[in-house]
Motif scaffolding. Structure first.
Motif, PDB file in Angstrom:
ATOM      1  N   ARG A 184      -1.260  -5.456  10.558  1.00  0.00           N
ATOM      2  CA  ARG A 184      -0.803  -5.360   9.160  1.00  0.00           C
ATOM      3  C   ARG A 184       0.530  -4.630   9.099  1.00  0.00           C
ATOM      4  O   ARG A 184       0.682  -3.568   9.681  1.00  0.00           O
ATOM      5  CB  ARG A 184      -1.834  -4.596   8.324  1.00  0.00           C
TER       6      ARG A 184
ATOM      7  N   ASN B  39       1.982  -4.340   5.861  1.00  0.00           N
ATOM      8  CA  ASN B  39       1.866  -3.717   4.548  1.00  0.00           C
ATOM      9  C   ASN B  39       0.713  -2.733   4.551  1.00  0.00           C
ATOM     10  O   ASN B  39      -0.426  -3.132   4.768  1.00  0.00           O
ATOM     11  CB  ASN B  39       1.565  -4.781   3.497  1.00  0.00           C
TER      12      ASN B  39
ATOM     13  N   SER C 272      -7.119  -4.715  -1.189  1.00  0.00           N
ATOM     14  CA  SER C 272      -7.181  -5.841  -0.253  1.00  0.00           C
ATOM     15  C   SER C 272      -5.904  -5.918   0.568  1.00  0.00           C
ATOM     16  O   SER C 272      -4.813  -5.820   0.007  1.00  0.00           O
ATOM     17  CB  SER C 272      -7.350  -7.152  -1.036  1.00  0.00           C
ATOM     18  N   PRO C 273      -6.031  -6.088   1.885  1.00  0.00           N
ATOM     19  CA  PRO C 273      -4.820  -6.228   2.704  1.00  0.00           C
ATOM     20  C   PRO C 273      -4.054  -7.519   2.392  1.00  0.00           C
ATOM     21  O   PRO C 273      -2.889  -7.650   2.744  1.00  0.00           O
ATOM     22  CB  PRO C 273      -5.357  -6.261   4.148  1.00  0.00           C
ATOM     23  N   ASP C 274      -4.705  -8.449   1.690  1.00  0.00           N
ATOM     24  CA  ASP C 274      -4.064  -9.729   1.383  1.00  0.00           C
ATOM     25  C   ASP C 274      -3.401  -9.750   0.008  1.00  0.00           C
ATOM     26  O   ASP C 274      -2.803 -10.751  -0.376  1.00  0.00           O
ATOM     27  CB  ASP C 274      -5.096 -10.868   1.465  1.00  0.00           C
ATOM     28  N   ILE C 275      -3.540  -8.651  -0.755  1.00  0.00           N
ATOM     29  CA  ILE C 275      -2.953  -8.623  -2.105  1.00  0.00           C
ATOM     30  C   ILE C 275      -1.952  -7.485  -2.217  1.00  0.00           C
ATOM     31  O   ILE C 275      -2.318  -6.314  -2.183  1.00  0.00           O
ATOM     32  CB  ILE C 275      -4.061  -8.506  -3.179  1.00  0.00           C
TER      33      ILE C 275
ATOM     34  N   ASN D   1      -7.119 -16.023  -5.321  1.00  0.00           N
ATOM     35  CA  ASN D   1      -7.078 -16.140  -3.862  1.00  0.00           C
ATOM     36  C   ASN D   1      -8.495 -15.985  -3.313  1.00  0.00           C
ATOM     37  O   ASN D   1      -8.942 -14.897  -2.975  1.00  0.00           O
ATOM     38  CB  ASN D   1      -6.139 -15.056  -3.302  1.00  0.00           C
TER      39      ASN D   1
ATOM     40  N   LYS E 218      -9.704 -16.636  -0.603  1.00  0.00           N
ATOM     41  CA  LYS E 218      -9.825 -16.225   0.801  1.00  0.00           C
ATOM     42  C   LYS E 218      -9.462 -14.765   1.048  1.00  0.00           C
ATOM     43  O   LYS E 218      -9.586 -14.275   2.172  1.00  0.00           O
ATOM     44  CB  LYS E 218      -8.926 -17.118   1.668  1.00  0.00           C
ATOM     45  N   ALA E 219      -8.956 -14.067   0.021  1.00  0.00           N
ATOM     46  CA  ALA E 219      -8.523 -12.683   0.222  1.00  0.00           C
ATOM     47  C   ALA E 219      -9.685 -11.833   0.718  1.00  0.00           C
ATOM     48  O   ALA E 219     -10.794 -11.908   0.204  1.00  0.00           O
ATOM     49  CB  ALA E 219      -7.976 -12.117  -1.089  1.00  0.00           C
ATOM     50  N   LYS E 220      -9.378 -11.011   1.710  1.00  0.00           N
ATOM     51  CA  LYS E 220     -10.382 -10.069   2.213  1.00  0.00           C
ATOM     52  C   LYS E 220     -10.407  -8.869   1.258  1.00  0.00           C
ATOM     53  O   LYS E 220      -9.412  -8.157   1.115  1.00  0.00           O
ATOM     54  CB  LYS E 220      -9.978  -9.636   3.628  1.00  0.00           C
TER      55      LYS E 220
END
Ligand code: ADP
Ligand code: MG
Length: 231
Positions: A16, A18, A64-67, A101, A103-105
């Protein structure tokens, strides 16, 4: 709690760049930058319990690491005044995020102390390939986004330079108080700029840092959102 280097290496290990808001704020706290306190809930029941513990009103935010831009996906709800509002917000945020999203974790939802609204400023840092880390200052919202009323200095900066930065934005009079609104605590902003300067000098792996917004009060200031991007 993890050291700053520990937080950075954990992120790198997980691939990651971010940092999570919680990680970025832990780094800030380590450098003496005031941040809102928050705790992570993984279900509605826990969110309600944590809100009670932190004290109403609270803010709920997706973790979330995806947001990266949380409010863009309906992932932030502020000024929640009682248990029912917290429970509703928890469900609403989960729904919003899944719609945007699927699929966001999702690590959970942060229950965060609500900082009373006030004059908002931004302190940032960006690493220039030629000059190294540079610091940025401006007032929040339209001043940065529309008017681009910001100022930069190559890091490190000393207290007099930090004060100069604050004084040279066009919106500066708003910080000095106007039409009966009280003056903002300039010294508190100076301290945050100096701490940010120290942080980016000591950690050259920081590519971008964004404290946006920081609420500034008559006495003190509080960072409500922090982003750090690593190289
Ligand atoms: P993002 O920038 O990822 O969309 P933020 O954490 O900045 O998410 O939240 C969006 C906005 O909500 C902020 O700009 C601020 O106006 C408000 N906000 C967020 N957290 C708080 C807080 N703890 N107290 C008060 N206002 C907040
Ligand atoms: Mg933000």
């Amino acid at each position: 709690m993890k050291s700053v280097s520990g937080i950075f290496s954990q992120a790198v290990k997980e691939g990651r760049k971010n940092l999570l808001e919680t990680e970025a704020k832990a780094v800030c706290r380590d450098y003496g930058i005031p941040v809102t306190k928050s705790e992570l809930a993984t279900n509605e029941q826990e969110a309600a319990r944590l809100a009670e513990k932190i004290g109403f009103p609270v803010v709920l935010k997706i973790l979330s690491p995806d947001i990266i831009h949380k409010s863009d996906v309906g992932g932030v709800m502020i000024n929640l005044k009682d248990e029912k509002e917290v429970r509703n917000a928890y469900q609403q945020i989960m729904k919003n995020v899944k719609n945007h999203n699927a699929k966001a974790k999702i690590l959970g939802i942060l229950v965060q102390e609500m900082a009373p609204s006030s004059t908002e400023v931004i302190v940032g840092a960006i690493k220039d390939p030629q000059f190294g880390p540079a610091l940025m200052f401006g007032l929040g919202g339209v001043f940065v986004e529309v008017l681009k009323d910001v100022t930069f200095r190559i890091a490190p900066v000393a207290a007099d330079e930090a004060r100069e930065m604050i004084g040279e934005v066009k919106a500066y009079p708003l910080l000095k108080g106007y039409r009966g609104s009280p003056p903002a605590d300039i010294d508190a902003i100076v301290k945050i700029i100096l701490a940010t300067s120290k942080l980016v000098m000591e950690h050259q792996e920081v590519k971008e840092l964004d404290l946006n917004p920081i609420m500034v009060y008559e006495k003190g200031a509080k960072t409500v959102d922090a982003r750090i991007i690593l190289e």
